[in-house]
Design an enzyme around this catalytic site. Structure first.
Site, PDB file in Angstrom:
ATOM      1  N   THR A  69       0.844  -1.192   0.000  1.00 56.98           N
ATOM      2  CA  THR A  69       0.000   0.000   0.000  1.00 56.98           C
ATOM      3  C   THR A  69       0.882   1.246   0.000  1.00 56.98           C
ATOM      4  O   THR A  69       2.108   1.155  -0.218  1.00 56.98           O
ATOM      5  CB  THR A  69      -1.004  -0.073   1.179  1.00 56.98           C
ATOM      6  OG1 THR A  69      -1.890   1.027   1.073  1.00 56.98           O
ATOM      7  CG2 THR A  69      -0.339  -0.067   2.542  1.00 56.98           C
ATOM      8  N   LYS A  73       3.235   1.567  -3.723  1.00 57.80           N
ATOM      9  CA  LYS A  73       2.514   1.023  -4.880  1.00 57.80           C
ATOM     10  C   LYS A  73       3.226   1.231  -6.221  1.00 57.80           C
ATOM     11  O   LYS A  73       3.071   0.425  -7.131  1.00 57.80           O
ATOM     12  CB  LYS A  73       1.102   1.625  -4.955  1.00 57.80           C
ATOM     13  CG  LYS A  73       0.161   1.078  -3.887  1.00 57.80           C
ATOM     14  CD  LYS A  73      -1.258   1.606  -4.086  1.00 57.80           C
ATOM     15  CE  LYS A  73      -2.208   0.973  -3.094  1.00 57.80           C
ATOM     16  NZ  LYS A  73      -3.598   1.401  -3.297  1.00 57.80           N
ATOM     17  N   GLY A 132     -12.963  12.326  -7.935  1.00 59.35           N
ATOM     18  CA  GLY A 132     -11.603  12.042  -7.497  1.00 59.35           C
ATOM     19  C   GLY A 132     -10.714  11.656  -8.658  1.00 59.35           C
ATOM     20  O   GLY A 132     -11.198  11.227  -9.725  1.00 59.35           O
ATOM     21  N   ALA A 133      -9.393  11.842  -8.453  1.00 53.96           N
ATOM     22  CA  ALA A 133      -8.422  11.481  -9.491  1.00 53.96           C
ATOM     23  C   ALA A 133      -7.148  10.927  -8.856  1.00 53.96           C
ATOM     24  O   ALA A 133      -6.080  10.964  -9.451  1.00 53.96           O
ATOM     25  CB  ALA A 133      -8.110  12.703 -10.352  1.00 53.96           C
ATOM     26  N   GLY A 134      -7.266  10.421  -7.632  1.00 58.08           N
ATOM     27  CA  GLY A 134      -6.120   9.831  -6.940  1.00 58.08           C
ATOM     28  C   GLY A 134      -5.971   8.355  -7.305  1.00 58.08           C
ATOM     29  O   GLY A 134      -6.499   7.893  -8.324  1.00 58.08           O
ATOM     30  N   GLY A 135      -5.271   7.616  -6.432  1.00 58.75           N
ATOM     31  CA  GLY A 135      -4.979   6.207  -6.708  1.00 58.75           C
ATOM     32  C   GLY A 135      -6.231   5.367  -6.904  1.00 58.75           C
ATOM     33  O   GLY A 135      -6.314   4.552  -7.835  1.00 58.75           O
ATOM     34  N   ALA A 136      -7.232   5.556  -6.040  1.00 58.62           N
ATOM     35  CA  ALA A 136      -8.446   4.738  -6.139  1.00 58.62           C
ATOM     36  C   ALA A 136      -9.203   5.062  -7.436  1.00 58.62           C
ATOM     37  O   ALA A 136      -9.666   4.163  -8.145  1.00 58.62           O
ATOM     38  CB  ALA A 136      -9.345   4.971  -4.918  1.00 58.62           C
ATOM     39  N   ARG A 161      -4.259  16.949 -11.388  1.00 57.17           N
ATOM     40  CA  ARG A 161      -4.450  15.509 -11.189  1.00 57.17           C
ATOM     41  C   ARG A 161      -5.573  14.985 -12.080  1.00 57.17           C
ATOM     42  O   ARG A 161      -5.488  13.895 -12.637  1.00 57.17           O
ATOM     43  CB  ARG A 161      -4.823  15.249  -9.739  1.00 57.17           C
ATOM     44  CG  ARG A 161      -3.830  14.378  -9.032  1.00 57.17           C
ATOM     45  CD  ARG A 161      -4.170  14.354  -7.576  1.00 57.17           C
ATOM     46  NE  ARG A 161      -3.626  13.195  -6.926  1.00 57.17           N
ATOM     47  CZ  ARG A 161      -3.917  12.858  -5.686  1.00 57.17           C
ATOM     48  NH1 ARG A 161      -4.762  13.589  -4.992  1.00 57.17           N
ATOM     49  NH2 ARG A 161      -3.386  11.801  -5.146  1.00 57.17           N
ATOM     50  N   GLY A 250     -18.076   0.759   0.527  1.00 55.18           N
ATOM     51  CA  GLY A 250     -16.631   0.540   0.425  1.00 55.18           C
ATOM     52  C   GLY A 250     -16.200  -0.840   0.890  1.00 55.18           C
ATOM     53  O   GLY A 250     -15.114  -1.305   0.525  1.00 55.18           O
TER      54      GLY A 250
HETATM   55  P1  NDP Z   1      -5.467   9.871  -2.942  1.00 52.38           P
HETATM   56  O1  NDP Z   1      -4.876  10.727  -1.877  1.00 52.38           O
HETATM   57  O2  NDP Z   1      -4.592   9.335  -4.019  1.00 52.38           O
HETATM   58  O3  NDP Z   1      -6.644  10.726  -3.677  1.00 52.38           O
HETATM   59  C1  NDP Z   1      -7.629  11.388  -2.937  1.00 52.38           C
HETATM   60  C2  NDP Z   1      -8.640  12.035  -3.878  1.00 52.38           C
HETATM   61  O4  NDP Z   1      -9.663  12.638  -3.069  1.00 52.38           O
HETATM   62  C3  NDP Z   1      -8.061  13.148  -4.742  1.00 52.38           C
HETATM   63  O5  NDP Z   1      -8.698  13.143  -5.996  1.00 52.38           O
HETATM   64  C4  NDP Z   1      -8.431  14.419  -3.954  1.00 52.38           C
HETATM   65  O6  NDP Z   1      -8.592  15.545  -4.780  1.00 52.38           O
HETATM   66  C5  NDP Z   1      -9.791  14.020  -3.420  1.00 52.38           C
HETATM   67  N1  NDP Z   1     -10.172  14.782  -2.218  1.00 52.38           N
HETATM   68  C6  NDP Z   1      -9.763  14.557  -0.945  1.00 52.38           C
HETATM   69  N2  NDP Z   1     -10.349  15.443  -0.109  1.00 52.38           N
HETATM   70  C7  NDP Z   1     -11.143  16.225  -0.874  1.00 52.38           C
HETATM   71  C8  NDP Z   1     -12.030  17.317  -0.604  1.00 52.38           C
HETATM   72  N3  NDP Z   1     -12.193  17.783   0.646  1.00 52.38           N
HETATM   73  N4  NDP Z   1     -12.711  17.876  -1.623  1.00 52.38           N
HETATM   74  C9  NDP Z   1     -12.556  17.418  -2.893  1.00 52.38           C
HETATM   75  N5  NDP Z   1     -11.729  16.384  -3.221  1.00 52.38           N
HETATM   76  C10 NDP Z   1     -11.033  15.791  -2.228  1.00 52.38           C
HETATM   77  O7  NDP Z   1      -6.243   8.718  -2.178  1.00 52.38           O
HETATM   78  P2  NDP Z   1      -6.683   7.294  -2.780  1.00 52.38           P
HETATM   79  O8  NDP Z   1      -7.244   7.528  -4.125  1.00 52.38           O
HETATM   80  O9  NDP Z   1      -5.587   6.318  -2.614  1.00 52.38           O
HETATM   81  O10 NDP Z   1      -7.816   6.869  -1.741  1.00 52.38           O
HETATM   82  C11 NDP Z   1      -9.085   7.539  -1.726  1.00 52.38           C
HETATM   83  C12 NDP Z   1     -10.011   6.784  -0.802  1.00 52.38           C
HETATM   84  O11 NDP Z   1     -10.251   5.488  -1.340  1.00 52.38           O
HETATM   85  C13 NDP Z   1      -9.443   6.560   0.619  1.00 52.38           C
HETATM   86  O12 NDP Z   1     -10.358   7.089   1.546  1.00 52.38           O
HETATM   87  C14 NDP Z   1      -9.386   5.041   0.783  1.00 52.38           C
HETATM   88  O13 NDP Z   1      -9.878   4.638   2.039  1.00 52.38           O
HETATM   89  C15 NDP Z   1     -10.333   4.558  -0.287  1.00 52.38           C
HETATM   90  N6  NDP Z   1      -9.946   3.250  -0.816  1.00 52.38           N
HETATM   91  C16 NDP Z   1     -10.821   2.219  -0.612  1.00 52.38           C
HETATM   92  C17 NDP Z   1     -10.536   0.969  -1.068  1.00 52.38           C
HETATM   93  C18 NDP Z   1     -11.499  -0.134  -0.807  1.00 52.38           C
HETATM   94  O14 NDP Z   1     -11.149  -1.300  -1.074  1.00 52.38           O
HETATM   95  N7  NDP Z   1     -12.704   0.161  -0.339  1.00 52.38           N
HETATM   96  C19 NDP Z   1      -9.275   0.671  -1.819  1.00 52.38           C
HETATM   97  C20 NDP Z   1      -8.444   1.843  -2.022  1.00 52.38           C
HETATM   98  C21 NDP Z   1      -8.777   3.072  -1.515  1.00 52.38           C
HETATM   99  P3  NDP Z   1      -7.311  16.453  -5.237  1.00 52.38           P
HETATM  100  O15 NDP Z   1      -6.698  15.717  -6.399  1.00 52.38           O
HETATM  101  O16 NDP Z   1      -7.915  17.733  -5.605  1.00 52.38           O
HETATM  102  O17 NDP Z   1      -6.398  16.521  -4.046  1.00 52.38           O
END
Ligand code: NDP
Length: 285
Positions: A69, A73, A132-136, A161, A250
Site C-alpha cells: 500500500t 505502490k 476524485g483522481a487519486g490512486g483509487a 491531477r 466501500g
Molecule cells: P489519494 O490521496 O490518491 O486521492 C484522494 C482524492 O480525493 C483526490 O482526488 C483528492 O482531490 C480528493 N479529495 C480529498 N479530499 C477532498 C475534498 N475535501 N474535496 C474534494 N476532493 C477531495 O487517495 P486514494 O485515491 O488512494 O484513496 C481515496 C479513498 O479510497 C481513501 O479514503 C481510501 O480509504 C479509499 N480506498 C478504498 C478501497 C477499498 O477497497 N474500499 C481501496 C483503495 C482506496 P485532489 O486531487 O484535488 O487533491
C-alpha cells in the site's frame, strides 16, 4: 507453511484511524481459516529505503505473494519481474503474485470494484461519473473502462491531477473521457448510469463531510458507489439509498479485492460472506 506479506505503511490513510488490528489481515485470515488453509497474512511495516530488501526477503522465503500500500505502490514495480495488464496501464501495484520463479505485480483495487459493480449492473455501454483522481479513482477508471464503459467523466478538485487521469484513460485505455472542475455542487447529467465517490471524503473521523453533489440529481435505478470502507454507511450511501439508487459501499470493494488476491495466491475462490462479516466485526458495522 506459505505466507503472505503485507507491507503496511500509512494504514491511517486507508482506514481513517490508526488500526491495532489491520482489517485486511483480519479479513484474509478469516478466509484462510474458513477454507482450511494453514496460511498467515502478516502485517509488516517496510520503510521506503528497505523496499528492495523487503521484496528480496519475500522471494527468499518463498512467499506466495503480498499486498502493498501507500507509499510502495509505484516504487515496488522496480523490484518485480513483470506486470499484469491493468497494473501496467495504471503504473501502480497493490498485489504481488509469485508465478513460477517470477514475482508479477497486479492491481486488484479496480478489479475488486468492478466485481462489486457487476453484481448490480453490466458496465458494458454505460456512462460513469467518478469523483476524485487519486490512486483509487485511477484504478477504478481503468477497470471500468476495460469492462466496457463507453464514457467516463472525472470530477476533481485539482485540475492537474484530473488532467493526468483523463490523459491516461483517453490515450492508453482509449475510452471517451472528460474532466469537470469540481468547484460547486455537481449535478449528475441525464443519461449517467453509474456514480462513484473515489475521494477520501467521508472517511473516519470526518464522517459528516459532505460530497459537493446535488443529491436531487441521483435518480432511482442509478448505481451509486462509495469507496470509503470506514464507516461503510457514508452520507453518500445513505442519501443514495433514500433516493432509490442501487448502492455499493466501500466494504464491497475491499472484500472483492481480497477475494481476487486470495484467488491469485491459492487458486481458491474464497467465501465473500465470511470475509465481509470479519470486516463488519472490525468496523462495528
Ligand atoms: P489519494 O490521496 O490518491 O486521492 C484522494 C482524492 O480525493 C483526490 O482526488 C483528492 O482531490 C480528493 N479529495 C480529498 N479530499 C477532498 C475534498 N475535501 N474535496 C474534494 N476532493 C477531495 O487517495 P486514494 O485515491 O488512494 O484513496 C481515496 C479513498 O479510497 C481513501 O479514503 C481510501 O480509504 C479509499 N480506498 C478504498 C478501497 C477499498 O477497497 N474500499 C481501496 C483503495 C482506496 P485532489 O486531487 O484535488 O487533491
Amino acid at each position: 507453511m506459505s505466507k503472505v506479506l503485507n507491507f503496511k505503511q500509512e494504514l491511517t490513510a486507508c482506514f481513517g484511524q490508526p488500526v491495532s488490528e489491520n482489517p485486511t489481515q483480519v479479513m484474509m485470515e478469516a478466509a484462510y481459516r474458513h477454507h482450511g488453509l494453514d496460511w498467515r497474512y502478516l502485517t509488516i511495516e517496510v520503510a521506503p529505503n528497505d523496499l528492495a530488501a523487503g521484496v528480496a526477503g519475500a522471494r527468499a522465503m518463498g512467499f506466495r505473494g503480498f499486498n502493498c500500500t501507500i507509499p510502495h505502490k509505484v516504487a515496488v514495480i522496480a523490484h518485480l519481474d513483470g506486470l499484469g495488464e491493468s497494473a501496467s496501464l495504471m503504473g501502480a501495484v497493490n498485489c504481488v503474485v509469485r508465478r513460477g520463479e517470477k514475482l508479477i505485480g497486479e492491481n486488484t483495487d479496480g478489479k475488486g470494484f468492478v466485481k462489486s459493480l457487476k453484481e448490480l449492473v453490466d458496465p458494458t455501454g454505460k456512462r460513469a461519473v467518478i469523483f476524485g483522481a487519486g490512486g483509487a479513482a485511477r484504478a477504478i477508471g481503468v477497470e471500468v473502462a476495460l469492462a466496457g464503459a463507453t464514457e467516463i467523466t472525472i470530477v476533481n478538485r485539482s485540475p492537474s491531477r484530473g488532467k493526468e487521469l483523463v490523459a491516461l484513460l483517453t490515450d492508453k485505455v482509449r475510452v471517451k473521457t472528460n474532466l469537470v472542475a469540481w468547484d460547486q455542487d455537481y449535478v449528475v447529467p441525464e443519461g449517467v448510469d453509474i456514480v462513484i465517490n473515489a475521494t477520501s471524503i467521508g472517511l473516519f473521523p470526518d464522517v459528516d463531510a459532505r460530497l459537493a453533489l446535488d443529491v436531487n440529481s441521483l435518480r432511482s435505478g442509478m448505481v451509486v458507489a462509495d469507496v470509503i470502507p470506514n464507516p461503510p454507511k457514508t452520507r453518500l450511501v445513505r442519501d443514495a439509498t433514500a433516493r432509490g439508487c442501487k448502492v455499493i459501499d466501500g466494504l464491497g470493494m475491499l472484500v472483492n479485492q481480497g477475494i481476487i488476491g486470495v484467488h491469485y495466491w491459492s487458486g481458491i475462490e474464497p467465501d465473500a460472506a465470511v470475509m465481509r462479516k470479519a470486516l463488519e466485526d472490525v468496523f462495528g458495522a
